[in-house]
Design an enzyme around this catalytic site. Structure first.
Site, short mmCIF file in Angstrom:
data_model
loop_
_atom_site.label_atom_id
_atom_site.label_comp_id
_atom_site.label_asym_id
_atom_site.label_seq_id
_atom_site.Cartn_x
_atom_site.Cartn_y
_atom_site.Cartn_z
N TYR A 1 -1.63 0.30 10.94
CA TYR A 1 -1.87 -0.65 9.56
C TYR A 1 -0.68 -0.67 8.83
O TYR A 1 -0.17 -1.53 8.21
CB TYR A 1 -3.24 0.09 8.73
CG TYR A 1 -3.30 -0.42 7.62
CD1 TYR A 1 -4.03 -1.54 7.03
CD2 TYR A 1 -2.79 0.59 6.50
CE1 TYR A 1 -4.15 -1.72 5.53
CE2 TYR A 1 -2.94 0.13 5.14
CZ TYR A 1 -3.84 -0.83 4.61
OH TYR A 1 -3.94 -1.21 3.21
N SER B 1 0.79 -1.31 -0.05
CA SER B 1 -0.07 -0.11 -0.16
C SER B 1 0.83 1.43 -0.03
O SER B 1 1.81 1.41 0.67
CB SER B 1 -0.87 0.11 1.34
OG SER B 1 -1.32 1.23 1.52
N GLU C 1 0.15 3.68 1.63
CA GLU C 1 0.20 3.92 2.93
C GLU C 1 1.47 3.88 3.70
O GLU C 1 1.72 4.53 4.71
CB GLU C 1 -0.95 3.38 3.73
CG GLU C 1 -1.46 3.73 5.08
CD GLU C 1 -2.29 5.14 5.18
OE1 GLU C 1 -2.38 5.63 3.77
OE2 GLU C 1 -2.02 5.73 5.91
P1 NAP Z 1 -11.54 -4.57 1.67
O1 NAP Z 1 -12.80 -3.88 0.59
O2 NAP Z 1 -11.71 -3.81 3.02
O3 NAP Z 1 -11.55 -5.91 1.67
C1 NAP Z 1 -10.84 -6.63 2.57
C2 NAP Z 1 -10.92 -8.07 2.54
O4 NAP Z 1 -10.39 -8.84 3.59
C3 NAP Z 1 -12.60 -8.37 2.63
O5 NAP Z 1 -13.10 -9.47 1.99
C4 NAP Z 1 -12.60 -8.82 4.30
O6 NAP Z 1 -13.53 -9.73 4.68
C5 NAP Z 1 -11.47 -9.64 4.29
N1 NAP Z 1 -10.94 -9.99 5.78
C6 NAP Z 1 -10.60 -8.86 6.57
N2 NAP Z 1 -10.13 -9.51 7.62
C7 NAP Z 1 -9.87 -10.78 7.43
C8 NAP Z 1 -9.43 -11.82 8.21
N3 NAP Z 1 -8.80 -11.72 9.49
N4 NAP Z 1 -9.20 -13.25 7.44
C9 NAP Z 1 -9.46 -13.12 6.15
N5 NAP Z 1 -10.22 -12.18 5.47
C10 NAP Z 1 -10.42 -10.95 6.17
O7 NAP Z 1 -10.22 -4.06 1.11
P2 NAP Z 1 -9.82 -3.56 -0.66
O8 NAP Z 1 -9.90 -2.26 -0.87
O9 NAP Z 1 -10.65 -4.69 -1.34
O10 NAP Z 1 -8.15 -3.68 -0.68
C11 NAP Z 1 -8.01 -5.10 -0.65
C12 NAP Z 1 -6.49 -5.01 -0.26
O11 NAP Z 1 -5.58 -4.12 -0.80
C13 NAP Z 1 -6.30 -4.86 1.22
O12 NAP Z 1 -5.04 -5.73 1.64
C14 NAP Z 1 -6.05 -3.65 1.35
O13 NAP Z 1 -5.09 -3.37 2.52
C15 NAP Z 1 -5.05 -3.48 0.22
N6 NAP Z 1 -4.97 -1.93 -0.50
C16 NAP Z 1 -6.09 -1.37 -0.64
C17 NAP Z 1 -5.98 -0.03 -1.43
C18 NAP Z 1 -7.25 0.74 -1.64
O14 NAP Z 1 -7.18 1.75 -1.84
N7 NAP Z 1 -8.32 -0.01 -1.66
C19 NAP Z 1 -4.81 0.57 -1.65
C20 NAP Z 1 -3.49 -0.29 -1.12
C21 NAP Z 1 -3.71 -1.45 -0.74
P3 NAP Z 1 -15.10 -9.17 4.93
O15 NAP Z 1 -15.69 -9.03 3.79
O16 NAP Z 1 -15.63 -10.26 5.76
O17 NAP Z 1 -14.84 -7.96 5.69
N1 GDD Z 2 -12.32 7.38 6.24
C1 GDD Z 2 -12.44 8.47 6.60
N2 GDD Z 2 -13.73 9.02 6.86
N3 GDD Z 2 -11.31 9.40 5.95
C2 GDD Z 2 -11.55 10.90 6.39
C3 GDD Z 2 -12.71 11.39 6.68
C4 GDD Z 2 -13.95 10.58 6.90
O1 GDD Z 2 -14.88 10.98 7.64
N4 GDD Z 2 -12.61 12.53 6.61
C5 GDD Z 2 -11.41 12.97 6.26
N5 GDD Z 2 -10.83 11.73 6.07
C6 GDD Z 2 -9.45 11.66 5.37
C7 GDD Z 2 -8.54 10.73 6.17
O2 GDD Z 2 -8.08 11.46 7.16
C8 GDD Z 2 -7.66 10.47 5.02
O3 GDD Z 2 -6.56 11.25 4.99
C9 GDD Z 2 -8.34 10.48 3.68
O4 GDD Z 2 -9.39 11.04 3.89
C10 GDD Z 2 -8.40 9.13 3.06
O5 GDD Z 2 -9.04 8.33 4.22
P1 GDD Z 2 -9.50 6.69 3.76
O6 GDD Z 2 -10.70 6.95 2.54
O7 GDD Z 2 -10.13 6.36 4.98
O8 GDD Z 2 -8.49 6.13 2.95
P2 GDD Z 2 -6.88 6.14 3.58
O9 GDD Z 2 -6.02 6.85 2.66
O10 GDD Z 2 -6.66 6.24 4.94
O11 GDD Z 2 -6.69 4.28 3.21
C11 GDD Z 2 -7.02 3.93 1.92
O12 GDD Z 2 -6.00 3.95 1.31
C12 GDD Z 2 -4.70 3.10 1.63
C13 GDD Z 2 -3.74 3.24 0.28
O13 GDD Z 2 -3.05 4.49 0.46
C14 GDD Z 2 -7.39 2.33 2.48
O14 GDD Z 2 -8.06 1.92 1.35
C15 GDD Z 2 -6.25 1.59 2.92
O15 GDD Z 2 -6.36 0.25 2.89
C16 GDD Z 2 -5.03 1.62 1.84
O16 GDD Z 2 -3.79 0.93 1.97
#
Ligand code: NAP
Ligand code: GDD
Length: 339
Positions: A151, A127, A129
């Site tokens: 995280y 990520s 992050e």
């Molecule tokens: P998501 O929508 O939160 O999906 C996460 C999945 O992991 C869900 O199927 C969840 O199951 C499952 N899970 C959570 N805890 C688990 C556990 N203990 N054992 C087995 N399964 C578990 O996340 P996503 O956005 O698809 O992201 C996919 C991956 O990419 C994650 O590893 C995330 O950290 C990483 N990532 C995401 C982003 C982004 O912007 N989306 C960016 C960089 C990296 P439930 O459905 O039951 O909750």
């Molecule tokens: N969730 C959330 N809720 N975020 C908020 C809010 C709110 O009400 N208001 C402001 N934010 C700001 C957060 O402080 C952060 O700076 C930004 O919006 C994005 O927050 P999220 O959408 O929660 O995503 P994230 O950047 O923290 O994390 C996501 O992206 C990562 C990749 O950079 C997640 O998908 C992570 O799993 C992923 O790794």
């Protein structure tokens, strides 16, 4: 026919990746954790596909992964499962770290101990992050990792252990350092989806306030549909490596808010309330990726941009809210301020 195991299949990325792999003729084994209510809404449309099977799994259960690898003999494993909410990781650090950091190690150990290092290709969901508050953007594969949450610390461990197993045991293991990617299937507690849902509900008279935290944070936002293609492409390469996947554009939360409310024809500031509880103990202020390597070596380019992403998400939520009469109302009320 190739077989792929996808952990986190019920999640945003898992659902798009499963769709992509099925369309390419794979047999897909989707792993989901046990939940007290059925939570397969993102994969209901492919549920009855003859090449999709679902199995129970948990990141903390080593036995499961040995059993499933032995039974299905996968060609590829995509590790997408995680407690993926950064804010929540401050509240549940142990749980987050156990799954996010040790979960992938358990899979790598299974591959190694079963003597399958030259048979199974492994993808790790790293990520952006991990760059945390490093001020030296744009970030590429060699930029310094300065994680700013439990995280992100856990993702850094996973990222490093994947490289370690690749170098030590020759496993075809690649990490995609994906920048934020969103879609109509994004979880409702991430900021983009929170905004698009609120705009749709306000438009329909189902909500009258939107609580947000830091509006100044900037993210390099792409579309999940584009990003799962990059995951697959990484595992088709002869040699494994790490790749940044990003759009190369960054926008603030405020810009996303204004873009979405513009789609709805609404003034966001009539409804916005800034809630101090939504600020994080340690913020990641600025994320911007440099995906030159992926564009060159994987021939990957995203189809969506900031505007089409916002529009796609808003329109999907508007349509859904029209049909569901705001069934998220009670959840929003119960969780207000906490996510
Ligand atoms: P998501 O929508 O939160 O999906 C996460 C999945 O992991 C869900 O199927 C969840 O199951 C499952 N899970 C959570 N805890 C688990 C556990 N203990 N054992 C087995 N399964 C578990 O996340 P996503 O956005 O698809 O992201 C996919 C991956 O990419 C994650 O590893 C995330 O950290 C990483 N990532 C995401 C982003 C982004 O912007 N989306 C960016 C960089 C990296 P439930 O459905 O039951 O909750
Ligand atoms: N969730 C959330 N809720 N975020 C908020 C809010 C709110 O009400 N208001 C402001 N934010 C700001 C957060 O402080 C952060 O700076 C930004 O919006 C994005 O927050 P999220 O959408 O929660 O995503 P994230 O950047 O923290 O994390 C996501 O992206 C990562 C990749 O950079 C997640 O998908 C992570 O799993 C992923 O790794």
């Amino acid at each position: 026919m190739k077989t792929a195991i996808v952990t986190g299949v019920t999640g945003q990325d898992g659902s798009y990746l499963a769709e992509l792999l099925l369309s390419k003729g794979y047999r897909v084994i989707g792993l989901k954790r046990r939940t007290s209510l059925i939570n397969t809404s993102r994969i209901d449309h492919i549920f009855s596909h003859e090449n999709l099977s679902l199995e129970y799994y948990d990141l903390e259960d080593s036995g499961c992964i040995y059993k499933l690898i032995h039974y299905y003999e996968p060609d590829e494993i995509y590790n997408l499962a995680a407690q993926s909410h950064v804010r929540v990781s401050f509240d549940m650090p142990e749980h987050t770290v156990n799954g996010v950091a040790i979960g992938p190690l358990k899979i790598l150990e299974a591959i190694r101990n079963m003597n399958l290092c030259d048979k199974i290709k492994f993808y790790q969901a790293s990520s952006s992050e991990m760059y945390g508050d490093n001020p030296e953007y744009p970030f590429n594969e060699t930029s310094r990792l300065m994680p700013a949450s439990p995280y992100a610390c856990a993702k850094v461990f996973a990222h490093n252990i994947v490289r370690n197993y690749r170098e030590s045991y020759g496993i075809h293991a690649s990490s995609g350092i994906l920048f934020n990617h969103e879609s109509p299937r994004r979880g409702e507690t991430f900021v983009t989806r929170k905004i698009t849902l609120a705009a749709a509900r306000i438009k329909l008279g189902l909500q009258d306030q939107l609580c947000l935290g830091n509006l100044d944070a900037k993210r390099d936002w792409g579309h999940a549909k584009d990003y799962v293609v990059a995951m697959w492409k990484m595992l088709q390469k002869i040699s494994p490596s790490d790749y940044v996947i990003s759009t190369g554009e960054t926008h603030s939360v405020k810009e996303f808010l204004e873009e979405v409310f513009d789609c709805a024809g609404l003034d966001p500031y009539k409804y916005l309330k800034i809630d101090a509880r939504l600020f994080r103990p340690h913020e990641v202020p600025y994320l911007l990726g440099d995906s030159t390597k992926a564009r060159k070596e994987l021939s990957w380019t995203p189809e969506h941009n900031f505007k089409t992403l916002a529009k796609d998400m808003y329109e999907a939520d508007y349509k859904q809210m029209l049909n569901s009469e705001g069934r998220y109302g009670h959840i929003e009320k119960a969780l207000r301020g906490a996510i």
